[in-house]
Design an enzyme around this catalytic site. Structure first.
Site, short mmCIF file in Angstrom:
data_model
loop_
_atom_site.label_atom_id
_atom_site.label_comp_id
_atom_site.label_asym_id
_atom_site.label_seq_id
_atom_site.Cartn_x
_atom_site.Cartn_y
_atom_site.Cartn_z
N ASP A 294 1.59 13.61 0.61
CA ASP A 294 2.78 13.27 -0.18
C ASP A 294 2.88 14.23 -1.35
O ASP A 294 1.87 14.72 -1.86
CB ASP A 294 2.69 11.83 -0.70
CG ASP A 294 2.79 10.80 0.42
OD1 ASP A 294 3.45 11.09 1.43
OD2 ASP A 294 2.19 9.72 0.28
N ASP B 114 8.92 10.19 4.70
CA ASP B 114 9.17 8.90 4.05
C ASP B 114 10.64 8.74 3.68
O ASP B 114 11.25 7.68 3.85
CB ASP B 114 8.32 8.77 2.78
CG ASP B 114 6.83 8.77 3.06
OD1 ASP B 114 6.44 8.41 4.18
OD2 ASP B 114 6.07 9.14 2.15
#
Length: 224
Positions: free
Chosen positions: A152, A182
């Site tokens: 991430d 995401d």
């Protein structure tokens, strides 16, 4: 090009493009940033902040090894089901552009994080706060198949959250760190919620055509 073939080509292109962008950014972050390193992109409100997580979107965790394995298997099952269902809707001509976009975003996002979980432990060395990882290290990767960590990097500091606010007080909005995959899953789900009537109307099974009534003597007389 007929409508079915057109939608199939669009679906493949959209999914492949999203996965490519997601993976290129993740590979760059993994090989150029140390774990926890934060790089400003647009002032103080948009940063690349490299973190890894074992679980779901936005860094949510689902237990250790067993939970991670179950999550990966669930993601794979979901992607297979969505791919089959998308192809079925296209084949039956029950698909429109919005429904196709929603399904493609969710499929691409799920696949992007699945790739991390399945393969990153095999092809990368471990990221540390002191050094970036290397691709295809001589000593092998940091984890076995199925146990890689999801990368991430997007961190938005839009405005401060008051200290008295539950859970996230004292941090910034948006507090979660996420990636392209995401974002695609989230946008796809939001679109599905907002346009649920239109999307699920498209998914409804079409009415079967009624078979013509048999040609009885009475029907023939009426036709005349």
């Amino acid at each position: 090009m007929n409508k079915q073939r057109k939608y199939n080509v669009i679906a493949v292109c959209v999914i492949a493009t999203v996965i490519l962008l997601d993976q290129l950014l993740k590979i760059w972050v993994k090989t150029h940033l140390a774990l926890g390193e934060c790089v400003p992109v647009l002032g103080n409100w948009f940063n690349l902040h490299f973190v890894e997580n074992e679980g779901m979107a936005f860094g949510i965790s689902l237990g250790q090894n067993f939970g991670k394995l179950m999550l990966s298997l669930l993601r794979i099952a979901l992607v297979v089901l969505l791919c089959w269902y998308t192809h079925r809707l296209i084949k039956r001509e029950r698909m429109d552009g919005l429904t196709l976009a929603v399904f493609c975003l969710v499929i691409a996002g799920a696949l992007g994080n699945i790739i991390d979980s399945l393969f990153y432990g095999l092809v990368f060395s471990a990221s540390t706060p002191f050094a970036a990882a290397t691709l295809f290290p001589e000593g092998g990767g940091y984890a076995p198949f199925f146990y890689g960590r999801v990368v991430d990097m997007f961190y938005l500091k839009l405005f401060p959250i008051p200290d008295k606010f539950p859970l996230w007080g004292g941090s910034y909005f948006f507090p979660a760190i996420f990636n392209i995959a995401d974002a695609c899953i989230t946008v796809g789900i939001f679109l599905m919620i907002i346009f649920n009537k239109r999307i699920f109307k498209q998914i409804e099974a079409p009415q079967e055509a009624k078979e013509p009534a048999p040609e009885t003597e009475e029907n023939l007389i009426q036709d005349k």
